[in-house]
Design a protein around this motif. Structure first.
Motif, PDB file in Angstrom:
ATOM      1  N   GLU A  21      36.316  38.073  50.943  1.00 28.00           N
ATOM      2  CA  GLU A  21      35.382  38.126  49.806  1.00 28.00           C
ATOM      3  C   GLU A  21      35.178  36.764  49.156  1.00 28.00           C
ATOM      4  O   GLU A  21      34.051  36.395  48.800  1.00 28.00           O
ATOM      5  CB  GLU A  21      35.922  39.119  48.772  1.00 28.00           C
ATOM      6  N   TRP A  22      36.255  35.989  49.023  1.00 28.15           N
ATOM      7  CA  TRP A  22      36.206  34.740  48.257  1.00 28.15           C
ATOM      8  C   TRP A  22      36.280  33.467  49.106  1.00 28.15           C
ATOM      9  O   TRP A  22      35.530  32.519  48.853  1.00 28.15           O
ATOM     10  CB  TRP A  22      37.356  34.709  47.251  1.00 28.15           C
ATOM     11  N   ALA A  66      38.071  34.658  38.216  1.00 32.44           N
ATOM     12  CA  ALA A  66      37.114  34.769  37.111  1.00 32.44           C
ATOM     13  C   ALA A  66      37.793  34.875  35.756  1.00 32.44           C
ATOM     14  O   ALA A  66      37.125  34.817  34.729  1.00 32.44           O
ATOM     15  CB  ALA A  66      36.202  35.974  37.335  1.00 32.44           C
ATOM     16  N   TYR A 100      34.783  26.520  42.716  1.00 25.99           N
ATOM     17  CA  TYR A 100      34.199  27.163  41.536  1.00 25.99           C
ATOM     18  C   TYR A 100      32.703  26.877  41.437  1.00 25.99           C
ATOM     19  O   TYR A 100      31.908  27.771  41.068  1.00 25.99           O
ATOM     20  CB  TYR A 100      34.911  26.696  40.261  1.00 25.99           C
ATOM     21  N   TRP A 103      30.823  29.284  43.719  1.00 27.09           N
ATOM     22  CA  TRP A 103      30.702  30.666  43.270  1.00 27.09           C
ATOM     23  C   TRP A 103      29.894  30.789  41.979  1.00 27.09           C
ATOM     24  O   TRP A 103      29.303  31.843  41.714  1.00 27.09           O
ATOM     25  CB  TRP A 103      32.085  31.293  43.125  1.00 27.09           C
ATOM     26  N   GLU A 106      26.475  30.983  43.287  1.00 30.13           N
ATOM     27  CA  GLU A 106      26.231  32.311  43.847  1.00 30.13           C
ATOM     28  C   GLU A 106      26.177  33.392  42.769  1.00 30.13           C
ATOM     29  O   GLU A 106      25.895  34.546  43.063  1.00 30.13           O
ATOM     30  CB  GLU A 106      27.334  32.654  44.852  1.00 30.13           C
ATOM     31  N   GLY A 107      26.485  33.023  41.517  1.00 31.72           N
ATOM     32  CA  GLY A 107      26.373  33.971  40.414  1.00 31.72           C
ATOM     33  C   GLY A 107      27.586  34.842  40.179  1.00 31.72           C
ATOM     34  O   GLY A 107      27.543  35.752  39.347  1.00 31.72           O
ATOM     35  N   ARG A 108      28.700  34.569  40.874  1.00 31.17           N
ATOM     36  CA  ARG A 108      29.893  35.408  40.725  1.00 31.17           C
ATOM     37  C   ARG A 108      30.831  34.894  39.643  1.00 31.17           C
ATOM     38  O   ARG A 108      31.661  35.639  39.126  1.00 31.17           O
ATOM     39  CB  ARG A 108      30.645  35.496  42.051  1.00 31.17           C
ATOM     40  N   LEU A 109      30.760  33.609  39.341  1.00 25.43           N
ATOM     41  CA  LEU A 109      31.588  33.020  38.294  1.00 25.43           C
ATOM     42  C   LEU A 109      30.692  32.359  37.251  1.00 25.43           C
ATOM     43  O   LEU A 109      29.626  31.832  37.586  1.00 25.43           O
ATOM     44  CB  LEU A 109      32.560  31.995  38.883  1.00 25.43           C
ATOM     45  N   LYS A 110      31.151  32.373  35.996  1.00 20.05           N
ATOM     46  CA  LYS A 110      30.321  31.850  34.909  1.00 20.05           C
ATOM     47  C   LYS A 110      30.756  30.476  34.424  1.00 20.05           C
ATOM     48  O   LYS A 110      29.989  29.790  33.757  1.00 20.05           O
ATOM     49  CB  LYS A 110      30.332  32.839  33.735  1.00 20.05           C
TER      50      LYS A 110
END
Length: 318
Positions: A21-22, A66, A100, A103, A106-110
């Protein structure tokens, strides 16, 4: 006789599902989109896996990327300093910062908690290099062995070619072994070289190296086509970086020169000799293919050190 009991394999820091996944999409991005070398991709993988192991040991889920803030990252850096040297730590943090950023894109981490994290200062040792007289001794090695009938004509010419191409063009080993005849411009005495990040640049190779390329092509190259390698092994396949490293060590020993000199330090020698002869820093940066002038500036310290030495020996007030 009792059978030895093998110890169980350690659990991976990232479980297979979390890795899929990561980690794996990130590594795929580095290799295919950013075109990073296998060596860099491996180092970034190690950085993420080590960070995941730290998360697990500190009681967090190994994929809790996250849920971290700047304080968590500072704790990680403090602990990592006990296990890694400063440069390795900087490289790990660089890899995690890139992880980081990917991701976030990719919109998975802010947020990127590794942005601006304080790190211990790196020591900046001066690059090691050969003096011009030492370089001449090294370059003379193949002819010396040929005169002593210890190597044949093919090996002597090929070995001289390897040394002259790396030193004459200031090439990285990967660039030298990747050089094909189609990239050599015999009219201008230069070559198109594929450097880091697959960036292309034009490198003058020098009259000596160009004369050797012509001679080797005309007398020993079995396949001097556009996609065929300039530097070949005894079996006429493309040379590997390891073969080049062994070759350089052989001639360092013959010339009684420091054995910690590597092929990459011949590139340091190239840069230092250019600056000593009056080349400007921007030109040397372009010749070396450095993205940042800061990377090239380290060679000016070596040149200044040499000038101070000359001043100390020659000036009455030194």
């Amino acid at each position: 006789m009792s059978k030895a009991v093998s110890s169980p394999e350690p659990e991976p820091a990232l479980p297979p599902a979390a890795a899929a996944e990561w980690l794996l999409p990130f590594l795929d991005f580095l290799a295919k989109e950013r075109r990073y070398s296998a060596y860099t991709v491996r180092n970034y993988r190690q950085a993420v896996e080590d960070f995941a192991a730290w998360l697990k040991q500190s009681g967090r889920a190994p994929d809790a990327f996250a849920m971290l803030g700047a304080r968590d990252v500072r704790d990680f850096v403090i602990e990592a300093q006990r296990r890694f040297g400063r440069r390795t730590l900087h490289n790990h943090v660089s890899g995690l910062r890139t992880f980081y950023r990917y991701w976030m894109r990719e919109g998975r981490l802010k947020k990127n908690p590794f942005t601006g994290v304080p790190l211990p200062k790196l020591e900046k040792p001066l690059p090691k290099f050969l003096t011009e007289s030492q370089m001449l001794k090294l370059l003379a090695g193949p002819d010396t062995l040929r005169a002593q009938e210890q190597i044949g004509e093919f090996t002597a010419l090929r070995d001289r070619l390897v040394l002259e191409v790396i030193y004459g063009g200031g090439l990285r080993v990967s660039e030298a072994v990747g050089l094909n005849y189609g990239a050599v411009d015999f009219g201008t005495g230069s070559a198109r070289v594929l450097g880091k990040g697959r960036k292309e640049r034009i490198c003058p190779l020098g009259d000596t190296a160009m004369a050797l390329i012509r001679k080797f092509r005309d007398t020993h190259a079995r396949r001097p086509g556009p996609t065929d390698p300039v530097l070949v092994s005894e079996r006429h396949g493309r040379m590997s970086p390891v073969e080049v490293q062994k070759l350089v060590k052989k001639y360092l020993a013959l010339a009684d020169l420091p054995m910690d000199i590597t092929p990459h330090k011949l590139r340091h020698s190239y840069a230092t000799h250019l600056l000593n002869a009056g080349a400007d820093l921007r030109s040397v940066q372009e010749l070396l293919g450095h993205a940042s002038l800061t990377t090239t500036q380290i060679y000016t310290h070596t040149s200044v050190a040499r000038l101070k030495e000359i001043h100390a020996k020659a000036h009455p007030r030194a």
